[in-house]
Design an enzyme around this catalytic site. Structure first.
Site: not given
Ligand code: PGA
Length: 254
Positions: A9-11, A99, A101, A171, A177, A217, A238-239
């Site tokens: 997930n590049w966001k 998600h 967010e 998640e 994050g 994470s 994500g990251g």
């Molecule tokens: P993260 O994000 O790996 O940076 O914690 C995961 C996500 O929100 O899908």
């Protein structure tokens, strides 16, 4: 046998060239490392990258693309939005829905998410449905009930045959994050609970075939112990998905 999936997930990251380079590097590493065929990789860039990246991924069977969001209506006057029919017409296979967010910053309710899931499935897209509790819910010990209710509200109106197109991503919000990861025991407890919850509604066959990914994470240093859990079928990253080597190292952690 359910699919093992590592989705990135590049966001809202990656400019044009950076996104192209990242996708190209991933394609190169996939062919160099000969990932097991049972593993599927999914890249979920900002929507404007999708058409471009689909040419970069052309001919790849192991790497697919996902949109990060979709509108619940199929067309109309919704400036700035993208419908499932538009995504499907560009050949997209997957969409991430729900998600945390989106739930938090765009006030997406369970009811709205259920509509988005229906719209996506009507257009034959596969859905990666996200769920997860905040820290206060976990500290109060209500996490299992809270997350299974997110599934009930978002997905359980679907007919059985539609559920085959659903992947779940658990998640925990407190791990996204933050560098803090759920322990393998915490992840396994939730994933087993969700699989049971799906089995109670749709039967064992569907539950056993539903991939349940862990997100929050997840990185090369912890993916192995998470993926070793019986009910963890991969990750939503994500990251660590923004670095090709890390992303591939995670995919090699099964
Ligand atoms: P993260 O994000 O790996 O940076 O914690 C995961 C996500 O929100 O899908």
């Amino acid at each position: 046998m359910r699919l093992k999936i590592v989705a990135g997930n590049w966001k809202m990251n990656m400019l044009k060239e950076g996104g192209e380079n990242l996708a190209s590097e991933i394609v190169k590493l996939v062919s160099e490392h000969k990932l097991d065929n049972s593993i599927k990789l999914i890249l979920s860039p900002p929507a404007i990258h999708l058409a471009n990246l689909s040419s970069i991924l052309d001919g790849q069977t192991q790497v697919s693309l996902a949109a990060q969001n979709v509108h619940q209506e199929l067309k109309g006057a919704f400036t700035g939005e993208i419908s499932a029919s538009i995504l499907a017409s560009f050949g997209l296979e997957y969409v991430i829905i729900g998600h945390s967010e989106r739930r938090q910053y765009f006030s997406e309710s369970d009811q709205l998410l259920a509509q988005k899931v229906k719209a996506a499935l009507e257009q034959n897209l596969q859905v990666i449905f996200c769920c997860g509790e905040g820290l206060e819910v976990r500290q109060a010990g209500n996490h299992l009930a809270y997350v299974s209710k997110q599934l009930t509200n978002g997905l359980f109106d679907l007919p059985k045959e539609s559920f085959e197109k659903i992947t779940i991503a658990y998640e925990p919000i407190w791990a996204i994050g933050t560098g803090e990861t759920a322990s393998p025991e915490q992840a396994q407890e939730m994933h087993a609970h969700l699989r049971k919850h799906i089995a109670a509604k749709y039967g064992n066959d569907i539950a056993e075939n539903t991939s349940i990914l862990y997100g929050g994470s997840c990185k090369p240093s912890n993916a192995k112990e998470l993926f070793a859990c019986a009910d963890v079928d991969g990750g939503l990253i994500g990251g660590a998905s923004l670095k090709a080597k890390d992303f591939i190292a995670i995919a090699q952690s099964f």
